[in-house]
Design a protein around this motif. Structure first.
Motif, PDB file in Angstrom:
ATOM      1  N   ARG A 292      85.935 101.277  50.486  1.00  0.00           N
ATOM      2  CA  ARG A 292      84.775 102.179  50.469  1.00  0.00           C
ATOM      3  C   ARG A 292      83.995 102.016  49.168  1.00  0.00           C
ATOM      4  NH1 ARG A 292      87.297 106.586  51.210  1.00  0.00           N
ATOM      5  NH2 ARG A 292      87.073 106.654  53.481  1.00  0.00           N
ATOM      6  N   SER A 293      84.694 101.914  48.043  1.00  0.00           N
ATOM      7  CA  SER A 293      84.029 101.746  46.749  1.00  0.00           C
ATOM      8  C   SER A 293      83.249 100.442  46.695  1.00  0.00           C
ATOM      9  CB  SER A 293      85.061 101.783  45.620  1.00  0.00           C
ATOM     10  OG  SER A 293      85.662 103.059  45.535  1.00  0.00           O
ATOM     11  N   LYS A 294      83.840  99.368  47.215  1.00  0.00           N
ATOM     12  CA  LYS A 294      83.145  98.087  47.231  1.00  0.00           C
ATOM     13  C   LYS A 294      81.883  98.159  48.087  1.00  0.00           C
ATOM     14  CE  LYS A 294      86.880  94.787  46.297  1.00  0.00           C
ATOM     15  NZ  LYS A 294      86.122  94.036  45.264  1.00  0.00           N
ATOM     16  N   LEU A 295      81.995  98.801  49.240  1.00  0.00           N
ATOM     17  CA  LEU A 295      80.853  98.903  50.145  1.00  0.00           C
ATOM     18  C   LEU A 295      79.744  99.767  49.563  1.00  0.00           C
ATOM     19  CD1 LEU A 295      82.801  99.260  53.499  1.00  0.00           C
ATOM     20  CD2 LEU A 295      81.244  97.396  52.924  1.00  0.00           C
ATOM     21  N   GLN A 296      80.128 100.818  48.864  1.00  0.00           N
ATOM     22  CA  GLN A 296      79.127 101.704  48.270  1.00  0.00           C
ATOM     23  C   GLN A 296      78.284 100.987  47.220  1.00  0.00           C
ATOM     24  OE1 GLN A 296      81.623 104.916  46.884  1.00  0.00           O
ATOM     25  NE2 GLN A 296      81.394 106.101  48.773  1.00  0.00           N
ATOM     26  N   ALA A 297      78.867 100.000  46.547  1.00  0.00           N
ATOM     27  CA  ALA A 297      78.162  99.293  45.483  1.00  0.00           C
ATOM     28  C   ALA A 297      77.567  97.968  45.940  1.00  0.00           C
ATOM     29  CB  ALA A 297      79.124  99.034  44.320  1.00  0.00           C
ATOM     30  N   ALA A 298      77.775  97.595  47.196  1.00  0.00           N
ATOM     31  CA  ALA A 298      77.403  96.255  47.660  1.00  0.00           C
ATOM     32  C   ALA A 298      75.904  96.100  47.843  1.00  0.00           C
ATOM     33  CB  ALA A 298      78.106  95.953  48.982  1.00  0.00           C
ATOM     34  N   THR A 299      75.392  94.933  47.449  1.00  0.00           N
ATOM     35  CA  THR A 299      74.029  94.545  47.798  1.00  0.00           C
ATOM     36  C   THR A 299      74.029  94.072  49.248  1.00  0.00           C
ATOM     37  OG1 THR A 299      74.369  92.249  47.149  1.00  0.00           O
ATOM     38  CG2 THR A 299      73.633  93.799  45.426  1.00  0.00           C
ATOM     39  N   ALA A 300      72.851  93.747  49.767  1.00  0.00           N
ATOM     40  CA  ALA A 300      72.764  93.289  51.147  1.00  0.00           C
ATOM     41  C   ALA A 300      73.583  92.016  51.355  1.00  0.00           C
ATOM     42  CB  ALA A 300      71.311  93.063  51.532  1.00  0.00           C
ATOM     43  N   ASP A 301      73.489  91.061  50.413  1.00  0.00           N
ATOM     44  CA  ASP A 301      74.243  89.818  50.548  1.00  0.00           C
ATOM     45  C   ASP A 301      75.739  90.071  50.448  1.00  0.00           C
ATOM     46  OD1 ASP A 301      71.926  88.387  50.859  1.00  0.00           O
ATOM     47  OD2 ASP A 301      71.819  87.766  48.751  1.00  0.00           O
ATOM     48  N   GLU A 302      76.137  90.933  49.517  1.00  0.00           N
ATOM     49  CA  GLU A 302      77.560  91.257  49.363  1.00  0.00           C
ATOM     50  C   GLU A 302      78.091  91.983  50.585  1.00  0.00           C
ATOM     51  OE1 GLU A 302      77.491  91.751  44.468  1.00  0.00           O
ATOM     52  OE2 GLU A 302      77.198  93.489  45.790  1.00  0.00           O
ATOM     53  N   PHE A 303      77.266  92.849  51.158  1.00  0.00           N
ATOM     54  CA  PHE A 303      77.692  93.562  52.369  1.00  0.00           C
ATOM     55  C   PHE A 303      77.949  92.595  53.514  1.00  0.00           C
ATOM     56  CE2 PHE A 303      76.502  95.429  56.474  1.00  0.00           C
ATOM     57  CZ  PHE A 303      77.462  96.430  56.571  1.00  0.00           C
ATOM     58  N   ALA A 304      77.090  91.599  53.654  1.00  0.00           N
ATOM     59  CA  ALA A 304      77.276  90.638  54.739  1.00  0.00           C
ATOM     60  C   ALA A 304      78.631  89.934  54.626  1.00  0.00           C
ATOM     61  CB  ALA A 304      76.142  89.620  54.726  1.00  0.00           C
ATOM     62  N   VAL A 305      79.018  89.590  53.401  1.00  0.00           N
ATOM     63  CA  VAL A 305      80.317  88.936  53.195  1.00  0.00           C
ATOM     64  C   VAL A 305      81.449  89.913  53.482  1.00  0.00           C
ATOM     65  CG1 VAL A 305      81.818  87.849  51.486  1.00  0.00           C
ATOM     66  CG2 VAL A 305      79.368  87.327  51.513  1.00  0.00           C
ATOM     67  N   LEU A 306      81.326  91.133  52.956  1.00  0.00           N
ATOM     68  CA  LEU A 306      82.368  92.132  53.173  1.00  0.00           C
ATOM     69  C   LEU A 306      82.522  92.468  54.650  1.00  0.00           C
ATOM     70  CD1 LEU A 306      81.635  94.547  50.199  1.00  0.00           C
ATOM     71  CD2 LEU A 306      83.799  93.375  50.590  1.00  0.00           C
ATOM     72  N   GLU A 307      81.396  92.603  55.342  1.00  0.00           N
ATOM     73  CA  GLU A 307      81.458  92.958  56.756  1.00  0.00           C
ATOM     74  C   GLU A 307      82.215  91.899  57.546  1.00  0.00           C
ATOM     75  OE1 GLU A 307      78.438  94.725  60.119  1.00  0.00           O
ATOM     76  OE2 GLU A 307      77.711  93.133  58.806  1.00  0.00           O
ATOM     77  N   ARG A 308      81.951  90.634  57.244  1.00  0.00           N
ATOM     78  CA  ARG A 308      82.659  89.557  57.956  1.00  0.00           C
ATOM     79  C   ARG A 308      84.157  89.600  57.661  1.00  0.00           C
ATOM     80  NH1 ARG A 308      77.987  86.547  56.544  1.00  0.00           N
ATOM     81  NH2 ARG A 308      79.034  85.683  54.693  1.00  0.00           N
ATOM     82  N   SER A 309      84.507  89.906  56.414  1.00  0.00           N
ATOM     83  CA  SER A 309      85.924  89.927  56.048  1.00  0.00           C
ATOM     84  C   SER A 309      86.655  91.127  56.635  1.00  0.00           C
ATOM     85  CB  SER A 309      86.072  89.939  54.521  1.00  0.00           C
ATOM     86  OG  SER A 309      85.645  91.174  53.982  1.00  0.00           O
ATOM     87  N   LEU A 310      85.899  92.150  57.039  1.00  0.00           N
ATOM     88  CA  LEU A 310      86.514  93.378  57.554  1.00  0.00           C
ATOM     89  C   LEU A 310      86.437  93.492  59.066  1.00  0.00           C
ATOM     90  CD1 LEU A 310      85.036  95.853  54.898  1.00  0.00           C
ATOM     91  CD2 LEU A 310      87.442  95.192  55.109  1.00  0.00           C
ATOM     92  N   VAL A 311      85.945  92.446  59.732  1.00  0.00           N
ATOM     93  CA  VAL A 311      85.699  92.552  61.165  1.00  0.00           C
ATOM     94  C   VAL A 311      86.969  92.871  61.956  1.00  0.00           C
ATOM     95  CG1 VAL A 311      85.995  90.080  61.642  1.00  0.00           C
ATOM     96  CG2 VAL A 311      84.476  91.475  63.074  1.00  0.00           C
ATOM     97  N   ALA A 312      88.116  92.431  61.456  1.00  0.00           N
ATOM     98  CA  ALA A 312      89.372  92.671  62.180  1.00  0.00           C
ATOM     99  C   ALA A 312      90.092  93.925  61.714  1.00  0.00           C
ATOM    100  CB  ALA A 312      90.294  91.462  62.036  1.00  0.00           C
ATOM    101  N   ASP A 313      89.550  94.609  60.701  1.00  0.00           N
ATOM    102  CA  ASP A 313      90.189  95.818  60.169  1.00  0.00           C
ATOM    103  C   ASP A 313      89.779  97.007  61.040  1.00  0.00           C
ATOM    104  OD1 ASP A 313      91.080  98.037  58.661  1.00  0.00           O
ATOM    105  OD2 ASP A 313      90.875  96.895  56.802  1.00  0.00           O
ATOM    106  N   THR A 314      90.727  97.539  61.781  1.00  0.00           N
ATOM    107  CA  THR A 314      90.430  98.607  62.751  1.00  0.00           C
ATOM    108  C   THR A 314      90.654 100.010  62.192  1.00  0.00           C
ATOM    109  OG1 THR A 314      92.674  98.481  63.648  1.00  0.00           O
ATOM    110  CG2 THR A 314      90.973  97.101  64.693  1.00  0.00           C
ATOM    111  N   ARG A 315      91.008 100.105  60.934  1.00  0.00           N
ATOM    112  CA  ARG A 315      91.225 101.444  60.365  1.00  0.00           C
ATOM    113  C   ARG A 315      89.935 102.276  60.465  1.00  0.00           C
ATOM    114  NH1 ARG A 315      93.758  99.891  54.640  1.00  0.00           N
ATOM    115  NH2 ARG A 315      92.315  98.141  54.966  1.00  0.00           N
TER     116      ARG A 315
END
Length: 262
Positions: free
Chosen positions: A9-32
């Motif tokens: 959550r902390s990483k996402l709150q501080a993410a730029t658009a480009d950083e979010f795109a990378v984070l979103e891809r890395s979290l696609v399988a995280d179902t929490r």
């Protein structure tokens, strides 16, 4: 990604658009559930930020287009505040913006939260090539009427900017034609369309509000600090009970006024 929900959550709150795109891809399988919620919150934040960037860019682009269409480079934006109150002056702001980066949050003063107006107006005053706020006092409004008062205030604002050494090519005036200057270009609802008109709206609103707060101390009981001179129910009641102050527009108050106590 071996991180706790809180860390993600902390990483996402501080993410730029480009950083979010990378984070979103890395979290696609995280179902929490917490992770999915944090991703959606971050997406909405970035969408809102992108929309605000587009809105702000549009204000400045509109101004450039208006200048180009009317053969000029230096644009003076004008807007009025306080046309309708029962008390206090009419205020007209005038701003020639600088060439720096767009001023974050710049907008029609009515669309800006009160706590943000001071900060944005201060930045406008600091970065503008020229700015002014001109007043027409209540007795002048009573004597000449609102249309003439508006013309006079706009003309004073143009003169003040030119006396500061700025050669103005185009005068963008919020609202309908008033024929105050041969360079006048009218923009209906311009405070929400044009950068310099929005800036003028803000500096005038902040200046007039501060003045009305000072009048609230001088003339207590009318609620000037909160109603800014507009005809709220409490203000109307105070006029009936206390009479008019020297800052009331007598021509606006005939329906419920009694002789002044001042």
């Amino acid at each position: 990604m071996d991180l706790t929900v809180s860390e993600i959550r902390s990483k996402l709150q501080a993410a730029t658009a480009d950083e979010f795109a990378v984070l979103e891809r890395s979290l696609v399988a995280d179902t929490r559930k917490g992770v999915r919620q944090a991703v959606e919150v971050a997406r909405r934040r970035l969408e809102a930020e992108a929309a605000e960037e587009r809105r702000l860019a549009g204000l400045y682009a509109f101004e450039r287009e208006m200048a180009e269409a009317h053969g000029g480079g230096v644009v003076l934006g004008l807007d009025e505040v306080g046309r309708g109150p029962l008390a206090g002056p009419l205020a007209v702001g005038g701003v020639v913006l600088g060439d720096g980066a767009p001023i974050a949050g710049l907008n029609d003063s009515k669309q800006v939260a009160p706590e943000a107006r001071e900060l944005i107006a201060a930045q406008v005053r600091e970065e503008a090539r020229a700015w002014t706020v001109q007043y027409v006092e209540p007795e002048e409004i009573d004597r000449m009427g609102m249309t003439a008062a508006l013309r006079m205030a706009f003309q004073r604002a143009i003169c003040a900017v030119e006396e500061a050494g700025i050669s103005v090519d185009v005068v963008l005036l919020d609202g309908n034609p008033l024929h105050v200057d041969e360079r006048e270009v009218n923009v209906v609802k311009g405070d929400g369309k044009c950068a310099s008109i929005a800036a003028a709206s803000l500096v005038a609103k902040v200046a007039r509000d501060k003045l009305m707060e000072e009048y609230d101390v001088q003339y207590p009981g009318y609620g000037f600090a909160s109603n800014k001179g507009y005809g709220s129910e409490g203000h109307a009641t105070a006029i009936r009970e206390r009479g008019l102050t020297p800052i009331h527009r007598r021509s606006f108050c005939g329906a419920f006024a009694q002789e002044t106590l001042f």
